[in-house]
Design an enzyme around this catalytic site. Sequence first.
Site, PDB file in Angstrom:
ATOM      1  CD  GLU A  32      -3.053  -0.655  -0.073  1.00  0.00           C
ATOM      2  OE1 GLU A  32      -3.447   0.519  -0.195  1.00  0.00           O
ATOM      3  OE2 GLU A  32      -3.397  -1.562  -0.843  1.00  0.00           O
ATOM      4  N   GLY A  33       2.077   1.190   0.514  1.00  0.00           N
ATOM      5  CA  GLY A  33       2.979   2.352   0.482  1.00  0.00           C
ATOM      6  C   GLY A  33       3.297   2.715  -0.955  1.00  0.00           C
ATOM      7  CG  HIS A  34       5.651   0.082  -3.306  1.00  0.00           C
ATOM      8  ND1 HIS A  34       5.699  -1.075  -2.566  1.00  0.00           N
ATOM      9  CD2 HIS A  34       6.931   0.512  -3.366  1.00  0.00           C
ATOM     10  CE1 HIS A  34       6.940  -1.341  -2.218  1.00  0.00           C
ATOM     11  NE2 HIS A  34       7.719  -0.393  -2.683  1.00  0.00           N
ATOM     12  CD  GLN A  58      19.055   0.126  -3.394  1.00  0.00           C
ATOM     13  OE1 GLN A  58      18.959   0.759  -4.438  1.00  0.00           O
ATOM     14  NE2 GLN A  58      18.096   0.153  -2.485  1.00  0.00           N
ATOM     15  NE  ARG A 186      15.455  -5.345   3.715  1.00  0.00           N
ATOM     16  CZ  ARG A 186      15.952  -4.271   3.116  1.00  0.00           C
ATOM     17  NH1 ARG A 186      15.402  -3.092   3.299  1.00  0.00           N
ATOM     18  NH2 ARG A 186      17.016  -4.371   2.328  1.00  0.00           N
TER      19      ARG A 186
HETATM   20  P1  AMP Z   1      11.307   0.361  -2.200  1.00  0.00           P
HETATM   21  O1  AMP Z   1      10.555  -0.548  -3.125  1.00  0.00           O
HETATM   22  O2  AMP Z   1      11.328  -0.106  -0.796  1.00  0.00           O
HETATM   23  O3  AMP Z   1      12.661   0.734  -2.737  1.00  0.00           O
HETATM   24  O4  AMP Z   1      10.484   1.710  -2.153  1.00  0.00           O
HETATM   25  C1  AMP Z   1      10.117   2.391  -3.325  1.00  0.00           C
HETATM   26  C2  AMP Z   1       9.495   3.696  -2.946  1.00  0.00           C
HETATM   27  O5  AMP Z   1       8.364   3.456  -2.116  1.00  0.00           O
HETATM   28  C3  AMP Z   1      10.437   4.610  -2.131  1.00  0.00           C
HETATM   29  O6  AMP Z   1      10.258   5.937  -2.562  1.00  0.00           O
HETATM   30  C4  AMP Z   1       9.948   4.419  -0.721  1.00  0.00           C
HETATM   31  O7  AMP Z   1      10.196   5.516   0.105  1.00  0.00           O
HETATM   32  C5  AMP Z   1       8.460   4.239  -0.953  1.00  0.00           C
HETATM   33  N1  AMP Z   1       7.844   3.568   0.190  1.00  0.00           N
HETATM   34  C6  AMP Z   1       8.189   2.375   0.722  1.00  0.00           C
HETATM   35  N2  AMP Z   1       7.427   2.115   1.814  1.00  0.00           N
HETATM   36  C7  AMP Z   1       6.605   3.170   1.971  1.00  0.00           C
HETATM   37  C8  AMP Z   1       5.602   3.515   2.916  1.00  0.00           C
HETATM   38  N3  AMP Z   1       5.298   2.719   3.943  1.00  0.00           N
HETATM   39  N4  AMP Z   1       4.961   4.686   2.774  1.00  0.00           N
HETATM   40  C9  AMP Z   1       5.277   5.528   1.746  1.00  0.00           C
HETATM   41  N5  AMP Z   1       6.212   5.260   0.823  1.00  0.00           N
HETATM   42  C10 AMP Z   1       6.867   4.111   0.935  1.00  0.00           C
END
Ligand code: AMP
Length: 280
Positions: A32-34, A58, A186
């Site tokens: 849901e964050g994405h 990274q 994670r």
């Molecule tokens: P990642 O796939 O973890 O590299 O994250 C991709 C993007 O999603 C990055 O800009 C993160 O900051 C954002 N993101 C990951 N988790 C969240 C969250 N819980 N709320 C808002 N954005 C998120």
Amino acid sequence: MIHLNAPLDCKKTLDLHSGAIGFVPTMGALHEGHRSLIQYAKSITPYVVVSIFVNPTQFAPHEDFDQYPRSLDTDLNQCRDWGVDMVFTPSENDIYPNHDRHPNYKPHPAVSTILCGKSRPHFFGGVCNVVERLFSIVKPTHAFFGNKDLQQRVIIEQMVRDLNLNVTIVPCPIIRDENGLALSSRNQYLSKQDYQKALAIPQALNTLKLMIKEKQWNSFQARQFMAAQLEARGLRGDYVEIFRPTESSLVNGDIESGDYCCIAVYCGDVRLIDNLLLKD
Ligand code: AMP
């Protein structure tokens, strides 16, 4: 929805677009964050591109690159349901042809060696390397980054200024689950017991914010409180710091408006990060 692997196909398709392009770079295992980033992008730009790429540069050799969750089929279905226009899923060779991982840009050490950069010295160099390469393929007008990775967002903004890139970085709020834990790919690796422990993170951050309002604590008192709260719940801290994004620096002394408490802890083997704005 278009799904493309090859950078050249991606470039060709996007070159046909005259309007704004919103870009959401991710490492997949979407949640849901994405989705919130994608929705935000859709509200601002008419065409939304999501990349899914687990970026090897990274991760240090001892870190969880191999174990990082990968769920491409589910991710693609979700992107389709969420109204994404294009998903770009390059291979390692597409992004780093002939194993050339040489970065065009190195982040400023003053900000890339604190917080997450202290225990992960390679991390922000790797993030800038991949984001700069992805930007040069997608050529977005807007790119959306979550405040969950606050330090990353600050460093990317600096890179965009330093390289004069023609892209607007749009920060997006942290999305949390019903118990307050910041969503993360994670989190699925947390046992039930560790999940309960992890809830101490948002609880302690929220209490800290109240205490600062009531008692005008400085950064030393704030850090001491957070460290004690996390330790009492059996969480092994990596760092607890007060961070001032406007100056890209740590705070030692009075906490001002715009300052954040940033933390990283280990919950079992899972490293979790979170942050909270302490004063509006
Ligand atoms: P990642 O796939 O973890 O590299 O994250 C991709 C993007 O999603 C990055 O800009 C993160 O900051 C954002 N993101 C990951 N988790 C969240 C969250 N819980 N709320 C808002 N954005 C998120």
